[in-house]
Motif scaffolding. Structure first.
Motif, mmCIF file in Angstrom:
data_model
loop_
_atom_site.group_PDB
_atom_site.id
_atom_site.type_symbol
_atom_site.label_atom_id
_atom_site.label_comp_id
_atom_site.label_asym_id
_atom_site.label_seq_id
_atom_site.Cartn_x
_atom_site.Cartn_y
_atom_site.Cartn_z
ATOM 1 N N SER A 1 -3.094 4.713 3.609
ATOM 2 C CA SER A 1 -3.228 4.107 2.290
ATOM 3 C C SER A 1 -4.053 4.978 1.339
ATOM 4 N N ALA A 2 -3.455 5.338 0.203
ATOM 5 C CA ALA A 2 -4.158 6.145 -0.797
ATOM 6 C C ALA A 2 -5.423 5.443 -1.278
ATOM 7 N N SER A 3 -5.368 4.112 -1.365
ATOM 8 C CA SER A 3 -6.525 3.357 -1.843
ATOM 9 C C SER A 3 -7.721 3.504 -0.919
ATOM 10 N N PHE B 1 -12.875 1.442 -9.144
ATOM 11 C CA PHE B 1 -13.167 2.712 -8.472
ATOM 12 C C PHE B 1 -11.887 3.367 -7.980
ATOM 13 N N GLN B 2 -10.986 2.569 -7.439
ATOM 14 C CA GLN B 2 -9.728 3.116 -6.940
ATOM 15 C C GLN B 2 -8.877 3.685 -8.061
ATOM 16 N N ARG B 3 -8.989 3.110 -9.251
ATOM 17 C CA ARG B 3 -8.245 3.668 -10.393
ATOM 18 C C ARG B 3 -8.863 4.978 -10.868
ATOM 19 N N TYR B 4 -10.194 5.064 -10.782
ATOM 20 C CA TYR B 4 -10.875 6.259 -11.275
ATOM 21 C C TYR B 4 -10.673 7.464 -10.349
ATOM 22 N N LEU C 1 0.815 -1.214 0.000
ATOM 23 C CA LEU C 1 0.000 0.000 0.000
ATOM 24 C C LEU C 1 0.851 1.268 0.000
ATOM 25 N N SER C 2 2.006 1.227 0.630
ATOM 26 C CA SER C 2 2.906 2.386 0.548
ATOM 27 C C SER C 2 3.404 2.582 -0.879
ATOM 28 N N LYS D 1 1.804 9.729 -5.742
ATOM 29 C CA LYS D 1 2.593 10.880 -5.262
ATOM 30 C C LYS D 1 2.133 11.340 -3.878
ATOM 31 N N LEU D 2 1.635 10.396 -3.108
ATOM 32 C CA LEU D 2 1.254 10.673 -1.730
ATOM 33 C C LEU D 2 2.374 10.165 -0.838
ATOM 34 N N GLU D 3 2.781 10.983 0.148
ATOM 35 C CA GLU D 3 3.910 10.619 0.993
ATOM 36 C C GLU D 3 3.731 9.197 1.539
#
Length: 452
Positions: free
Chosen positions: A209-211, A279-282, A194-195, A202-204
């Motif tokens: 988790s960006a997802s 959805f996570q890709r969109y 997830l990192s 581009k999230l630190e």
């Protein structure tokens, strides 16, 4: 005469069709009985009805009664919404963790021994399995001083959590008065997988988790694209269908009914998770103004880091945060145990059957490469954790000799057989360490320091 002949002919065809349908139904039922016997090792008609987990259904995080299952949390990043859970005796408690108890849990008698479990979904599932089966409690009763203790397993783990979330949650729970007699941290996969997704967004790397976090922040910013909104609607519409088939599956009186609904729900669950991935890709962080229009603050990166640099930073964070957790707990004389979880994408001596390969592996998952490249880095840093005083167990090989299917999906989650092996490994490992540390032999582990 012709009319009577046609009616007779139709009647004969009807009889033949009916007989064929009955024979077909008989053989389908017979085949379904065999399917059920092989899968559950019991006859369908005399069965003890299996739980959702025993059916081999991965409903992790799939809350049928609500469309958005997680909420932004000011300290944890995000947390599941409190409410019911499909497992009898469990709920999403006041903090959003799957547990029979609300937090902070207060001992009702001095004989209780509180074990806090931290990590992601694998750690959460471990907690559930332990509460249901008591493997750790049985093993700890072999340790002098713990023979009669009542273990209370408290889960502080949620799907998608990764360091430093475990560290931050531990500190917060200690600040509100939660008492621990022992802490277990099961991780490794989420930190790498997830990192790495964070890096691609581009999230630190140390941000949640960006997802999980981006869909929530995009909803808050009202910045979801049309495709993301359409995907979110499909996810919401899928839940009632899955819920209905689960109900059908539980109430089937014939083996063929069970088989048909089992196949149906496997397809629905697969479609559901594919839609979640879509959805996570969109969903994306708005970048037209560099995020300046967002009401949420997240630390970002100027660019995507090269894999080698990203994985090195992730590994450093993994070592540092576990070391700090150990320092905090050691100061309170609380034993801390860190377990590196097994994962199918890290190659070991395990030989996968063709059936398990179809379940456990995907060429398209974004998680494969971070695990293949990252797990050796984690393994190389175990010595650093041990040198810092952390008791860490390397669990990557624990499934190698198991003949059963261990994985329930192509991510990281385990079948009941896999859960049993993990729980047994953790329990035996902790018992052995505690017995080694005991000096004198009747040390009260809840109140006295442990020394190597």
């Amino acid at each position: 005469m012709k009319h009577k002949f046609n009616r007779k002919q139709i009647k004969e065809v009807g009889k033949i069709t009916l007989i064929n349908l009955l024979l077909l139904g008989f053989f389908v039922e017979l085949g379904s009985l065999g399917f059920y016997l092989v899968r559950h090792n019991q006859l369908f008609y005399t069965r003890q009805r299996p739980s959702i987990e025993e059916m081999g259904l991965n409903l992790e995080g799939m809350r049928m009664e609500i469309s958005i299952v997680e909420r932004l949390h000011p300290y944890f990043g995000y947390a599941p919404k409190p409410g019911p859970d499909f497992r009898p005796g469990f709920k999403y408690n006041n903090y959003g963790f799957i547990s029979p108890y609300n937090y902070p849990f207060v001992k009702t008698n001095e004989n209780q021994f509180i074990v806090g479990v931290f990590g992601g979904s694998v750690a959460s599932n471990y907690s559930i399995y332990e509460i249901q089966n008591g493997i750790l409690e049985t093993k700890l009763r072999e340790v002098p001083g713990l023979e009669n203790k009542e273990l209370i397993i408290l889960s502080f783990a949620t799907g998608g959590y990764k360091q430093p979330q475990q560290l931050l949650i531990l500190n917060y729970l200690l600040s509100v008065g939660q008492v621990f007699d022992m802490v277990i941290n099961i991780d490794g996969f989420n930190e790498l997988a997830l990192s790495s997704v964070n890096n691609e967004q581009k999230l630190e790397l140390t941000m949640p988790s960006a997802s999980h976090i981006q869909p929530l922040t995009n909803l808050g910013n009202q910045s979801l694209s049309t495709k993301a909104l359409e995907s979110l609607l499909k996810i919401k519409q899928a839940k009632p269908r899955i819920n209905q088939v689960v109900s059908n599956l539980k109430n089937c009186r014939m083996a063929s009914c069970y088989t048909i609904n089992n196949l149906a729900i496997q397809g629905l669950i697969k479609d559901y998770y594919q839609e979640v991935a879509r959805f996570q890709r969109y969903q994306q962080i708005p970048d037209d103004d560099g995020g300046e229009g967002s009401v949420f603050l997240f630390y970002t990166q100027e660019s995507v880091l090269p894999e080698e640099k990203a994985l090195a930073k992730i590994t450093d964070t993994w070592v540092r945060t576990s070391t700090v957790m150990n320092h905090i707990l050691s100061a309170k004389n609380i034993p801390y145990f860190h377990i590196l979880q097994p994962n199918q994408y890290h190659a070991t001596n395990r030989v996968f059957s063709s059936e398990e390969k179809a379940i456990a592996f995907s060429e398209n998952t974004p998680y494969r490469q971070p695990i293949v490249a990252g797990y050796p880095l984690l393994l190389n840093r175990i010595a650093d954790l041990e040198a810092a005083g952390v008791t860490i167990f390397n669990g990557v090989n624990i499934f190698d000799a198991a003949p059963e299917i261990m994985y329930i999906d192509n991510c990281c989650h385990y079948t009941p057989a896999g859960e049993h092996i993990l729980s047994s490994y953790v329990a035996e490992s902790i018992k052995n360490i505690l017995n080694q540390r005991l000096n004198p032999p009747n040390l009260n582990l809840a109140n006295e320091p442990l020394t190597d």
